[in-house]
Design a protein around this motif. Structure first.
Motif, PDB file in Angstrom:
ATOM      1  N   ALA A  80       0.706  -1.189  -0.008  1.00 20.06           N
ATOM      2  CA  ALA A  80      -0.155   0.013   0.105  1.00 20.06           C
ATOM      3  C   ALA A  80       0.672   1.014  -0.095  1.00 20.06           C
ATOM      4  O   ALA A  80       0.566   2.246  -0.569  1.00 20.06           O
ATOM      5  CB  ALA A  80      -0.905   0.058   1.325  1.00 20.06           C
ATOM      6  N   TYR A  81       1.831   1.373   0.741  1.00 18.73           N
ATOM      7  CA  TYR A  81       2.700   2.598   0.832  1.00 18.73           C
ATOM      8  C   TYR A  81       3.526   2.580  -0.559  1.00 18.73           C
ATOM      9  O   TYR A  81       3.781   3.773  -0.920  1.00 18.73           O
ATOM     10  CB  TYR A  81       3.967   2.361   2.105  1.00 18.73           C
ATOM     11  N   VAL A  83       2.588   1.840  -3.331  1.00 12.87           N
ATOM     12  CA  VAL A  83       1.641   2.595  -4.438  1.00 12.87           C
ATOM     13  C   VAL A  83       1.075   3.734  -4.142  1.00 12.87           C
ATOM     14  O   VAL A  83       0.807   4.596  -5.073  1.00 12.87           O
ATOM     15  CB  VAL A  83       0.529   1.422  -4.785  1.00 12.87           C
ATOM     16  N   ILE A  84       0.700   3.950  -2.876  1.00 10.96           N
ATOM     17  CA  ILE A  84       0.018   5.250  -2.452  1.00 10.96           C
ATOM     18  C   ILE A  84       0.909   6.482  -2.121  1.00 10.96           C
ATOM     19  O   ILE A  84       0.657   7.633  -2.722  1.00 10.96           O
ATOM     20  CB  ILE A  84      -0.881   4.879  -1.034  1.00 10.96           C
ATOM     21  N   ARG A  93      -1.134   6.744 -10.648  1.00 10.87           N
ATOM     22  CA  ARG A  93      -2.345   6.765  -9.880  1.00 10.87           C
ATOM     23  C   ARG A  93      -3.340   5.755 -10.419  1.00 10.87           C
ATOM     24  O   ARG A  93      -4.136   5.128  -9.572  1.00 10.87           O
ATOM     25  CB  ARG A  93      -3.219   8.233 -10.022  1.00 10.87           C
ATOM     26  N   ARG A 105      -3.006   2.528  -8.091  1.00  8.49           N
ATOM     27  CA  ARG A 105      -3.546   2.444  -7.160  1.00  8.49           C
ATOM     28  C   ARG A 105      -5.087   2.238  -7.085  1.00  8.49           C
ATOM     29  O   ARG A 105      -5.604   1.492  -6.296  1.00  8.49           O
ATOM     30  CB  ARG A 105      -3.672   4.338  -6.314  1.00  8.49           C
ATOM     31  N   SER A 106      -5.776   2.399  -8.214  1.00  9.84           N
ATOM     32  CA  SER A 106      -7.031   2.178  -8.546  1.00  9.84           C
ATOM     33  C   SER A 106      -7.044   1.070  -8.847  1.00  9.84           C
ATOM     34  O   SER A 106      -7.987   0.061  -8.119  1.00  9.84           O
ATOM     35  CB  SER A 106      -7.492   2.891  -9.791  1.00  9.84           C
ATOM     36  N   MET A 109      -6.561  -1.159  -5.300  1.00 13.26           N
ATOM     37  CA  MET A 109      -7.701  -1.172  -4.460  1.00 13.26           C
ATOM     38  C   MET A 109      -8.810  -1.873  -4.973  1.00 13.26           C
ATOM     39  O   MET A 109      -9.590  -2.465  -4.204  1.00 13.26           O
ATOM     40  CB  MET A 109      -8.161   0.356  -4.259  1.00 13.26           C
ATOM     41  N   ALA A 147      -4.848   2.008   3.861  1.00 13.81           N
ATOM     42  CA  ALA A 147      -4.697   3.183   3.167  1.00 13.81           C
ATOM     43  C   ALA A 147      -5.102   4.546   3.390  1.00 13.81           C
ATOM     44  O   ALA A 147      -4.397   5.602   3.215  1.00 13.81           O
ATOM     45  CB  ALA A 147      -5.553   2.585   1.835  1.00 13.81           C
ATOM     46  N   ASP A 153      -2.726   7.788   3.556  1.00 12.65           N
ATOM     47  CA  ASP A 153      -3.078   9.071   2.943  1.00 12.65           C
ATOM     48  C   ASP A 153      -3.018  10.097   4.253  1.00 12.65           C
ATOM     49  O   ASP A 153      -2.596  11.310   3.810  1.00 12.65           O
ATOM     50  CB  ASP A 153      -4.514   9.001   2.647  1.00 12.65           C
TER      51      ASP A 153
END
Length: 303
Positions: free
Chosen positions: A100-101, A103-104, A110, A113-114, A117, A188, A192
């Motif tokens: 997660a880190y 990618v985010i 971006r 990330r989509s 998720m 996630a 953020d």
């Protein structure tokens, strides 16, 4: 003007009271399905378990069922469940957090990330019989990947290295498939919540990357990380269909032991089954309670 203003204000207050009451009734009407669902599938079954765990086969009151929980067999059952849940929770938390880190917050496109998720939302709910069959077709004794490694790489996982998908290790690998996507979904928002200003302020004060993570990022993320790990533990601890389909009940875990006692194919002791279930309820309640406490502590950084 004063004489006309007072009746008008009083009449407005009186007319607002029925309106507020009507809204209150509508709010309760909206919550009613949830309350009925909670009563039917949570409160009543829990009361039934509590009562049944203190009854013997004849329906008389007894505490023998809870005494039987301390036998070596049942202790080993709980030990297996706790071990599998802890291993998959810790491994899933580490893998999910790093993914997660990356990618985010790692500056990747971006659309990744989509995609992550979306995959996590699907994979975290892909469990039970379909997941067990998918891994059997892939990593079983004659699975696609097993045959590929044997014929192309020249490594026989089963005969040369003693690997078996239908063992405790194999079950942990299968559990990881839905554990780390769930971690991605949970962690996630916390990632953020890490503001770029904190990183810039640390660098301006001469802090290295290690110092930033040691004194800023990790203390902020720690409640979310611990809470997410506890939630993963509870998620694995309550799984039953995947383990039963994959191993056929050969591995003693709490959920399979409960179904074995209540179903009565070989053993039949409903009271003991209810006592085993109550033990799971206590462990799950403690896990969810700790998760709620840690989640409240982490929310202040997400505002």
């Amino acid at each position: 003007m004063t004489e006309t203003a007072l009746p008008l204000s009083t009449g407005g207050a009186l007319s607002a009271r029925p309106l507020r009451r009507g809204r209150g009734l509508l709010n309760w009407l909206g919550v009613a399905p949830f309350l009925l669902f909670a009563v039917a599938f949570l409160i009543i079954p829990t009361v039934y378990l509590v009562v049944g765990s203190f009854q013997d086969a004849a329906g008389a009151l007894t505490i023998k069922n809870y005494g039987d929980l301390l036998t070596p067999t049942n202790l080993r059952t709980y030990g297996n469940s706790i071990e599998i849940s802890a291993v998959t929770a810790i491994a899933g938390a580490i893998l999910g957090f790093l993914l997660a880190y990356a990618v985010i917050a790692g500056g990747l496109p971006r659309f990744l990330r989509s995609a992550l998720m979306t995959f996590s939302g699907v994979a975290s709910n892909f469990a039970g019989v379909p997941l067990a069959l998918a891994f059997t077709f892939t990593l079983g004794r004659v699975g696609l990947l097993t045959l590929f490694v044997r014929n192309v790489v020249g490594v026989d996982l089963y005969n040369d290295h003693g690997f078996s998908l239908f063992s405790k290790l194999g079950l942990e690998i299968v559990y990881l498939y839905f554990q780390f996507p769930l971690m991605v979904l949970i962690i996630a928002p916390a990632i953020d919540g890490l503001k770029r200003d904190w990183r810039e302020a640390s660098e301006n004060m001469g802090a290295s990357t290690f110092q930033y993570w040691r004194y800023v990022a990790l203390p902020i993320l720690m409640p979310s990380l611990l809470g997410s790990t506890i939630l993963l533990f509870a998620n694995a601890f309550g799984a039953q269909a995947t383990a039963y389909q994959l191993t056929g009940g050969s591995i003693d875990i709490a959920t399979i032991a409960i179904s074995r006692q209540i179903r009565g194919d070989v053993l039949f002791n409903e009271g003991l089954g209810y006592a085993l279930a109550m033990g799971m309820v206590v462990i799950m309640a403690v896990s969810i309670g700790l998760y709620s406490i840690l989640q409240r502590r982490s929310e202040r950084w997400l505002k």
